[in-house]
Design an enzyme around this catalytic site. Structure first.
Site, short mmCIF file in Angstrom:
data_model
loop_
_atom_site.label_atom_id
_atom_site.label_comp_id
_atom_site.label_asym_id
_atom_site.label_seq_id
_atom_site.Cartn_x
_atom_site.Cartn_y
_atom_site.Cartn_z
N GLY A 192 9.48 6.43 -6.51
CA GLY A 192 10.39 6.88 -5.47
C GLY A 192 10.90 5.72 -4.64
O GLY A 192 10.90 4.56 -5.08
N ASP A 199 9.99 15.41 -4.41
CA ASP A 199 10.79 15.93 -3.30
C ASP A 199 12.29 15.92 -3.61
O ASP A 199 13.08 16.43 -2.83
CB ASP A 199 10.54 15.09 -2.03
N ARG A 234 8.23 15.93 2.19
CA ARG A 234 7.93 15.14 3.38
C ARG A 234 9.12 15.05 4.34
O ARG A 234 9.00 15.37 5.51
CB ARG A 234 7.53 13.72 2.96
N ARG A 260 2.37 19.41 -8.52
CA ARG A 260 2.90 18.15 -9.06
C ARG A 260 2.00 17.53 -10.13
O ARG A 260 2.37 16.52 -10.74
CB ARG A 260 3.18 17.15 -7.95
N GLY A 308 9.88 3.73 -2.20
CA GLY A 308 9.14 2.47 -2.04
C GLY A 308 9.13 1.69 -3.35
O GLY A 308 9.31 0.46 -3.36
O1 F6P Z 1 6.59 11.79 -1.93
C1 F6P Z 1 6.30 12.91 -2.67
C2 F6P Z 1 5.15 13.68 -2.09
O2 F6P Z 1 4.84 14.73 -2.96
C3 F6P Z 1 5.41 14.22 -0.69
O3 F6P Z 1 6.02 15.46 -0.65
C4 F6P Z 1 4.02 14.25 -0.13
O4 F6P Z 1 4.02 14.09 1.25
C5 F6P Z 1 3.36 13.09 -0.76
O5 F6P Z 1 3.98 12.89 -1.99
C6 F6P Z 1 1.88 13.28 -0.87
O6 F6P Z 1 1.34 12.38 -1.79
P1 F6P Z 1 0.02 11.51 -1.58
O7 F6P Z 1 -1.00 12.43 -0.99
O8 F6P Z 1 -0.29 11.06 -2.96
O9 F6P Z 1 0.39 10.40 -0.68
#
Ligand code: F6P
Length: 429
Positions: A172, A203, A248, A354, A174
Site C-alpha cells: 500500500g 481498504d 482506516r 483479509r 508506505g
Molecule cells: O491498511 C489496511 C488495513 O487493513 C487497515 O484497514 C487496518 O487498519 C490495518 O490494515 C490493520 O493492519 P495491521 O494490524 O496489520 O497493522
C-alpha cells in the site's frame, strides 16, 4: 491537484531494442491510452480546445522489450498488512516471467523490505513455477510481510549484488513510497533497475486505481458478519447488530458491505463525520419504528469522538481508537439511562476478512495484474504501479499513486447509493 496538472508520463530505463519472445498475442502499442475521465462533460474542456485529455498508458505486452530475458534476474517483495490474492499475484509474476519471457531467476524477498537488507539476515527464496504452483489456494503471503521502511541504499545494494533487473513491490501507501525511493536510488547510482509497484490494500484507498485486488473477497467475507448482525437483530425485541469493519481512512469495505443486501441501517465511515447525540437519536427512532437496527462502522469512523492517541504503527499510520467498542458501550449506556431494554450483538470480524484466499474473480484479477506488471518491467518501465482504471489495466507513476489517499466522496454517487440503501440521514451532525 487539478486535472489540468495531471502528468501520467511513465519513466523508462531506455530504448526497447530486444524483440519480445512472445508470439501469437496482441501487442500493446506505446501510444495506447486509457482516458482518465469517463464522462463526456468532464472531457469538455479538452474537447473544446481540441487538446488531448488526461490519459494513462495502457498496460500490456510490448513487441520490443528492454531486458534480454536470460540472464535477467527479478525479485518480488510483499509488504504491509495481508490481503486476499497476494499469493495469486506472486504466482502470476513467476509464471509470466518463466513461461512468457523465459526469465528463470526469480527471488522472493522475505518479510517485506526487511528481506532486502542483508544485515537483517532473511535469505531470499528462489521462486520457480513448481514452487508457486498452488500457492494461490492459500491466504496470506508465502514470502511473509512486515511494515516499515528500510534504507533505500541498503536495499539497492542487495538488488545490485544479486543482479536483479526488475523488482516487483506489492504493498500500500508506505510500500509504494518505499518503491519510489528504491527507483530513485537506482537512478542515482546509474543502475538499470526497474521498480514496478502493485497496489495492495484491503481498504481500496490507492489513488488513480479504481479497484485493488482482494477488496472484493474482503467484502464477500464481511457479508457473513453483516448477515449475522441482521439475523441476530431481527430475532430480538429492540435488537441491534453492530459490525466493525476494516477501513482506516477510507470506508469502502463498509460502504460496499451495505450495498450487498440493503440490510444495514447505519453506515459510519471516516469520510463522513457524525455526532454521537444525533446518531443515537436516529437509532432510537429506527428502533421505535422497526424494532431492530443494523450498524456498520469502518474502523476509522468517528475518531473525533474519542480521546486522541499519538501512537503510530510501523508504517507511520496513526493508531485509531476502537470505534466498535466505543459505540457498543455508548449505545448500551444511552438506552440503559432511558430505561429501554435492548439486545446488542457486537461483531468484529477484523483480520478474518483479509486473511482468506482470494475468491475466483479476485484470483483472475490478480493473474492479469501480475502479467501486466511483468510486461511493464520487461519493457523497462520503472517508478510506476500497475493500475486498473475504466476497467482496463494501466500504468500509473508512483508519484501520483502516493500523492493522496483515495476516499469516498460524500457528495458522490457511491455515498448517495449508500444513503439510499440505509435510509440514514445525509447529515448526522
Ligand atoms: O491498511 C489496511 C488495513 O487493513 C487497515 O484497514 C487496518 O487498519 C490495518 O490494515 C490493520 O493492519 P495491521 O494490524 O496489520 O497493522
Amino acid at each position: 491537484m487539478s486535472d489540468i496538472d495531471l502528468d501520467f508520463t511513465i519513466a523508462r530505463l531506455g530504448e526497447c531494442r530486444v524483440p519480445s519472445p512472445m508470439s501469437g498475442v496482441r501487442f500493446t502499442r506505446d501510444d495506447e491510452r486509457v482516458l482518465y475521465h469517463a464522462r463526456l462533460e468532464d472531457l469538455k474542456p479538452w474537447l473544446d480546445k481540441r487538446a488531448d485529455p488526461p490519459a494513462m498508458e495502457a498496460a500490456g505486452p510490448r513487441e520490443k522489450i528492454f531486458f534480454e530475458p536470460p540472464p535477467l534476474a527479478c525479485g518480488i517483495v510483499t509488504c504491509g498488512g495481508l490481503c486476499p490474492g497476494l499469493n495469486d499475484v506472486i504466482r502470476s509474476i513467476v509464471l509470466s516471467l518463466y513461461h512468457l519471457y523465459g526469465v528463470k531467476k526469480v527471488y522472493g524477498f522475505r518479510y517485506g523490505y526487511e528481506g532486502l537488507v542483508q544485515r537483517i539476515g532473511h535469505v531470499p527464496l528462489e521462486l520457480t513455477p513448481d514452487s508457486v504452483a498452488r500457492i494461490n489456494e492459500l491466504g496470506g503471503t508465502v514470502l511473509g510481510s512486515s511494515r516499515g521502511p528500510q534504507d533505500p541504499a541498503d536495499m539497492v545494494k542487495t538488488l545490485e549484488e544479486l543482479k536483479v533487473g526488475i523488482l516487483f513491490a506489492l504493498g500500500g501507501d508506505g510500500t509504494l513510497r518505499g518503491a519510489q525511493k528504491i527507483a530513485e536510488e537506482a537512478v542515482k547510482r546509474g543502475l538499470k533497475i526497474s521498480v514496478i509497484g502493485i497496489p495492495k490494500t484491503i481498504d481500496n484507498d490507492v489513488s488513480f486505481v479504481q479497484k485493488t485486488f482482494g477488496f472484493e473477497t474482503a467484502v464477500t467475507e464481511a457479508r457473513r458478519a453483516t448477515y449475522a448482525a441482521n439475523t441476530e437483530a431481527e430475532a430480538a425485541r429492540n435488537g441491534i447488530g453492530l459490525v466493525k469493519l476494516m477501513g482506516r481512512d477510507s470506508g469502502y469495505i463498509a460502504a460496499y458491505s451495505v450495498l450487498v443486501d440493503s440490510q444495514v441501517n447505519f453506515c459510519l465511515v471516516p469520510e463522513v463525520p457524525f455526532t454521537l447525540e444525533r446518531f443515537l437519536s436516529e437509532l432510537k427512532q429506527r428502533l421505535d419504528s422497526r424494532g431492530h437496527a443494523v450498524i456498520v462502522a469502518a474502523e476509522g469512523a468517528g475518531q473525533d469522538l474519542m480521546a486522541k492517541t499519538a501512537e503510530r504503527d510501523a508504517s507511520g499510520n496513526i493508531k485509531h481508537g476502537d470505534i466498535g467498542i466505543f459505540l457498543r458501550d455508548a449505545i448500551k449506556d444511552h438506552f440503559k439511562k432511558r430505561g429501554v431494554e435492548i439486545s446488542l450483538k457486537y461483531i468484529d470480524p477484523s483480520y478474518t476478512i483479509r486473511s482468506v484466499p482470494a475468491n475466483p474473480h479476485d484470483s483472475a484479477f490478480c493473474l492479469l495484474l501480475g502479467q501486466s506488471a511483468v510486461h511493464a518491467g520487461m519493457s523497462g518501465r520503472t517508478n510506476m504501479v500497475v493500475g486498473f482504471w475504466n476497467h482496463q489495466f494501466t500504468h500509473v507513476p508512483l508519484s501520483l499513486a502516493v500523492s493522496q489517499r483515495k476516499k469516498i466522496d460524500p457528495a458522490g454517487a457511491l455515498w448517495s447509493s449508500v444513503l439510499a440503501s440505509t435510509g440514514q440521514p445525509a447529515d448526522m451532525r
